[in-house]
Design an enzyme around this catalytic site. Sequence first.
Site, short mmCIF file in Angstrom:
data_model
loop_
_atom_site.label_atom_id
_atom_site.label_comp_id
_atom_site.label_asym_id
_atom_site.label_seq_id
_atom_site.Cartn_x
_atom_site.Cartn_y
_atom_site.Cartn_z
CD GLN A 54 -1.50 -0.22 3.60
OE1 GLN A 54 -2.59 0.30 3.40
NE2 GLN A 54 -1.22 -0.84 4.73
CG HIS A 63 -4.12 0.80 -0.79
ND1 HIS A 63 -4.31 2.09 -0.36
CD2 HIS A 63 -5.09 0.08 -0.19
CE1 HIS A 63 -5.35 2.15 0.47
NE2 HIS A 63 -5.85 0.94 0.59
CG ASP A 99 -9.45 1.03 -0.94
OD1 ASP A 99 -10.61 1.29 -1.33
OD2 ASP A 99 -9.18 0.74 0.24
CD GLU A 158 -9.86 -2.60 -0.62
OE1 GLU A 158 -10.12 -2.48 0.60
OE2 GLU A 158 -8.72 -2.84 -1.06
CG ASP A 218 -12.66 -1.91 2.57
OD1 ASP A 218 -12.90 -2.36 3.72
OD2 ASP A 218 -11.87 -0.98 2.39
CD GLN A 242 -9.33 -4.94 3.50
OE1 GLN A 242 -8.46 -4.70 4.32
NE2 GLN A 242 -9.89 -3.99 2.79
CE LYS A 252 -10.54 -1.68 6.75
NZ LYS A 252 -9.72 -1.65 5.53
CB THR A 261 -6.02 -0.76 9.15
OG1 THR A 261 -5.82 0.66 9.16
CG2 THR A 261 -5.71 -1.28 10.54
CB CYS A 262 -1.95 2.07 7.03
SG CYS A 262 -3.29 3.25 7.28
#
Length: 438
Positions: free
Chosen positions: A189, A211, A253, A290, A324, A346, A348, A377-378
């Site tokens: 990402q 991403h 995304d 996404e 998502d 996804q 998540k 997640t980042c």
Amino acid sequence: MAEIRAVRAIPTVSGFFFDDQRAIKAGAERDGFDYRGEPVTPGFDAVREAGEALTVELELADGTVATGDCAAVQYSGAGGRDPLFRAAEYRPVVEDVIGPELVGRDADAFAENAAVIERLSPAPGRPGSSGVPGGDSESSGTLHTAVRYGVSQALCDAAAKARGTTRTDVLADALGTEPATEPVPVFGQSGDDRRTNAEKMLVKGVPVLPHGLFNSVEKVGADGEGLREYLAWLADRTAELGAASYEPRFHVDVYGVLGDVFGPPYDRNEVVDYFDSLRAAAAPYPLQIEGPMDEGHRGEQIRAMAELRDGLADAGVAVDIVADEWCNTFEDVRAFVDAGAADLVQVKTPDLGGIQRSAEAVRYCEGTDTRAYLGGTCNETDVSARACAHVALATDAAQVLAKPGMGFDEGYMIVENEMRRTLARRDANGQRAAAADD
């Protein structure tokens, strides 16, 4: 028996930030790295806030310490997700509510211990007891997903330490799976630095990229032209920077923004033709998009995604769509898969609660025409990212997210190396077992 002797929780920092997605999509103005404007989502004091985590430590009777990190997604409180996670508020939940349930239990019994946490509800008035405002999530009345996420990581680590094996083996044993024998393809990402970071991915040969973080109409383009131009640039740079044998998959995304650009119905010619133009821009590399739209509710999201997927299939447009928004819990994943509403879902990870739930969600996709992307997640940590690498290996997911952070290199290193080390260790353990049998 490797008994759990103590449970501790330490407020820590995550790998990125909490962002009020609703405020950003409503036009919050960028101010350097920050945003100007008032937050919209309940719980936020600002549009962008420093990310938080809560490290859970399980001390075993022999002094061994197992760890896991409670973490929540960057866009907390949006798309049906649990509310903003404040580490200090949830520390007493871990120590005073969960701790007494775990102390004295056998650390080896991962599945049983994880099930206890999934069933546990906080006392009235405790953080997490209010569920998810406005969502149709299955987590209402249970512990915040971030808490279940972190505690389950620690329980898996404790079981691996008690058994002298890998977390991949612990999860595979609980699920009855045969783990992957090669690293699962990693999805990089880029964050907003979508060109420089994409070039880094190309040089390193990342299997799935970039991403892109196309989370506003400004980035996508009023008519979608910004995304199309970016994909054409990415295809050109892939040919220039990638090795001759390099065959990546493009994954971008768009955070529901294409729904803002076009609006329903999503199977009409205008929308299908646009997706075909994206396919042509990305060619010869396969493309997956996404979160094409955000319809504000799970049922409507599934209907819109299925409509788009059917429209693309009828027109022969080879672009995969990825669920998502509104696909958060295990029940959500099952609903999207059963409806045939996505080519990929996804999973998540922080939104599923316990990591075993993420593994179960990946497995639910087996035998269907929907693939499982183990995401997250980042805004996670190195600890949670490594734990998810084991989920990916145990379930042989279609792809796994490089995390945490938005700088790419660090997250890719953490996830890829954890998988490589684990596979090497499993291979060595297998060789020793074979030698012992001889």
